[in-house]
Scaffold this motif. Sequence first.
Motif, PDB file in Angstrom:
ATOM      1  N   GLY A  34     -30.269  17.135 -25.722  1.00  0.00           N
ATOM      2  CA  GLY A  34     -30.107  17.755 -26.598  1.00  0.00           C
ATOM      3  C   GLY A  34     -29.380  18.538 -26.056  1.00  0.00           C
ATOM      4  O   GLY A  34     -29.059  19.280 -24.876  1.00  0.00           O
TER       5      GLY A  34
ATOM      6  N   GLU B 212     -33.237  21.298 -29.813  1.00  0.00           N
ATOM      7  CA  GLU B 212     -32.611  19.569 -30.251  1.00  0.00           C
ATOM      8  C   GLU B 212     -33.468  18.587 -29.902  1.00  0.00           C
ATOM      9  O   GLU B 212     -34.014  17.739 -30.348  1.00  0.00           O
ATOM     10  CB  GLU B 212     -31.156  19.313 -30.467  1.00  0.00           C
ATOM     11  CG  GLU B 212     -30.682  17.883 -30.616  1.00  0.00           C
ATOM     12  CD  GLU B 212     -29.239  18.263 -30.832  1.00  0.00           C
ATOM     13  OE1 GLU B 212     -28.942  19.155 -31.318  1.00  0.00           O
ATOM     14  OE2 GLU B 212     -28.841  16.989 -30.103  1.00  0.00           O
TER      15      GLU B 212
ATOM     16  N   ARG C 177     -36.836  18.310 -30.931  1.00  0.00           N
ATOM     17  CA  ARG C 177     -37.399  17.422 -32.078  1.00  0.00           C
ATOM     18  C   ARG C 177     -36.646  16.406 -32.295  1.00  0.00           C
ATOM     19  O   ARG C 177     -38.126  14.748 -33.705  1.00  0.00           O
ATOM     20  CB  ARG C 177     -36.206  17.623 -33.497  1.00  0.00           C
ATOM     21  CG  ARG C 177     -36.433  18.280 -33.953  1.00  0.00           C
ATOM     22  CD  ARG C 177     -35.565  18.867 -35.279  1.00  0.00           C
ATOM     23  NE  ARG C 177     -34.010  18.736 -34.662  1.00  0.00           N
ATOM     24  CZ  ARG C 177     -33.336  20.068 -34.524  1.00  0.00           C
ATOM     25  NH1 ARG C 177     -34.627  21.184 -34.491  1.00  0.00           N
ATOM     26  NH2 ARG C 177     -32.136  20.604 -33.986  1.00  0.00           N
ATOM     27  N   LYS C 178     -35.905  15.440 -30.954  1.00  0.00           N
ATOM     28  CA  LYS C 178     -35.959  13.643 -31.462  1.00  0.00           C
ATOM     29  C   LYS C 178     -37.030  13.521 -30.803  1.00  0.00           C
ATOM     30  O   LYS C 178     -37.667  12.282 -29.954  1.00  0.00           O
ATOM     31  CB  LYS C 178     -34.660  13.805 -29.683  1.00  0.00           C
ATOM     32  CG  LYS C 178     -32.974  13.864 -31.133  1.00  0.00           C
ATOM     33  CD  LYS C 178     -32.240  14.058 -29.653  1.00  0.00           C
ATOM     34  CE  LYS C 178     -31.537  13.227 -29.251  1.00  0.00           C
ATOM     35  NZ  LYS C 178     -30.613  12.878 -28.826  1.00  0.00           N
TER      36      LYS C 178
END
Length: 426
Positions: free
Chosen positions: A386, A391, A394-395
């Motif tokens: 990310g 990020e 989160r992924k």
Amino acid sequence: MNVLLIGSGGREHALAWKIAASPMLTRLFAAPGNPGIAAEAECVPLSMDDHEAIAAFCRDKSIDLVVVGPEAPLVAGLGDRLREAGIRVFGGSAAAARLEGSKGFTKDLCARYGIPTAAYGRFSDAAAAKAYVREHGAPIVVKADGLAAGKGVAVAMTLDEALSAIDACFEGSFGAAGAEVVVEEFLEGEEASFFCLCDGTTALPFGSAQDHKRVGDGDTGPNTGGMGAYSPAPVMTPAMVERTMKEIVEPTMRGMAEMGCPFSGVLFAGLMISEAGPKLIEYNVRFGDPECQVLMMRLKDDILVLMQAAADGQLAHMSVRWRDEVALTVVMAAKGYPGTPDRGSVIRGIDAAAAEGVEIFHAGTALNDGQLVANGGRVLNVTATGRSVAEAQRKAYAAVARIDWPEGFCRRDIGWRAVAREKAGA
Ligand code: AMP
Ligand code: GLY
């Protein structure tokens, strides 16, 4: 090029995935591999301990390069045996693997070459070790000298804990690894894992990561092999990398060469970044697991070109490029880990999870009647990239949520320190 990869963990799956992407590759074999590695390589049931069988296999299949993942075969001399047989190896000699195989060896090297590390004493009897502990007081750190699968270290906050750790070592809790004990000063600061590719003379910086050693959220509970990691480590700024190279890695390379055991392969420095600068906690002679998984996700260059250059003494001519992204991996483990985990539970939903745009590296998995099952403590590494740690985190967790495995668990806070930093900086 025909390549044989030795190992069967998440680290080796990540290496297999990256090696398989090399245009130089003809055939990739893995011994013994795992079901994830089998998607990238031909798995062969060779034991890592059977050096003769590995050498014979290499001759039979015209192997151009052997890549050794874990430390145990290096400490046991697999690299030496293969080189004697004229086979090219990415991985060091047994004499050089003492950097990981004997903590006392590394501490003595540090003392001789002025490498910053914790003050220490080496002891082969309990009474002398206890006297040292009483003299220096707690907090203090007690370590079994030899390989103890990451379990031979006690960070003792009280005198009593330190004294019992010394008894445990000399009473045989770690077998032969505990016949000698290193007692050292407690270091304060932020930990980071720093990697170099080495060819005996040159050490090429190869990225940094931060791992999460404790089993529970908020860094609580017993130590493990690592429950997750992200790369790069924010504390390893270009200035800190430069100091680490100059003060720690370069004197090590020089010292090892002078002692007649030049270091090649991966040098993994476990660092404490203190107010005074970087200090060496320990060396490993292999990639970290799960740190390797995040490094491979970020590496732009062809890993085979780099490994071949390391094996051939050509690293002075090489450079390394990284993707301008952060990578983060979440380890999914079988309930019971780091104690004795249950084996055989069925894991579903891997394909749905992979569809979230992550890589899922297998560690302790097996196939049972065509079904993927747990076959070890650490089982899967869900790995995402990310633009920020937040990020990537989160992924990774979005993919974790799609894995249907009630008998597994993971930490929910991998990357917390870096995410907090990002928020504070935003
Ligand atoms: P090791 O197996 O040597 O990596 O040690 C395991 C963990 O113990 C390290 O990752 C550190 O968190 C901690 N540790 C080891 N040595 C020290 C030290 N001298 N001071 C503080 N913590 C340490
Ligand atoms: N994750 C730490 C290690 O591989 O030693």
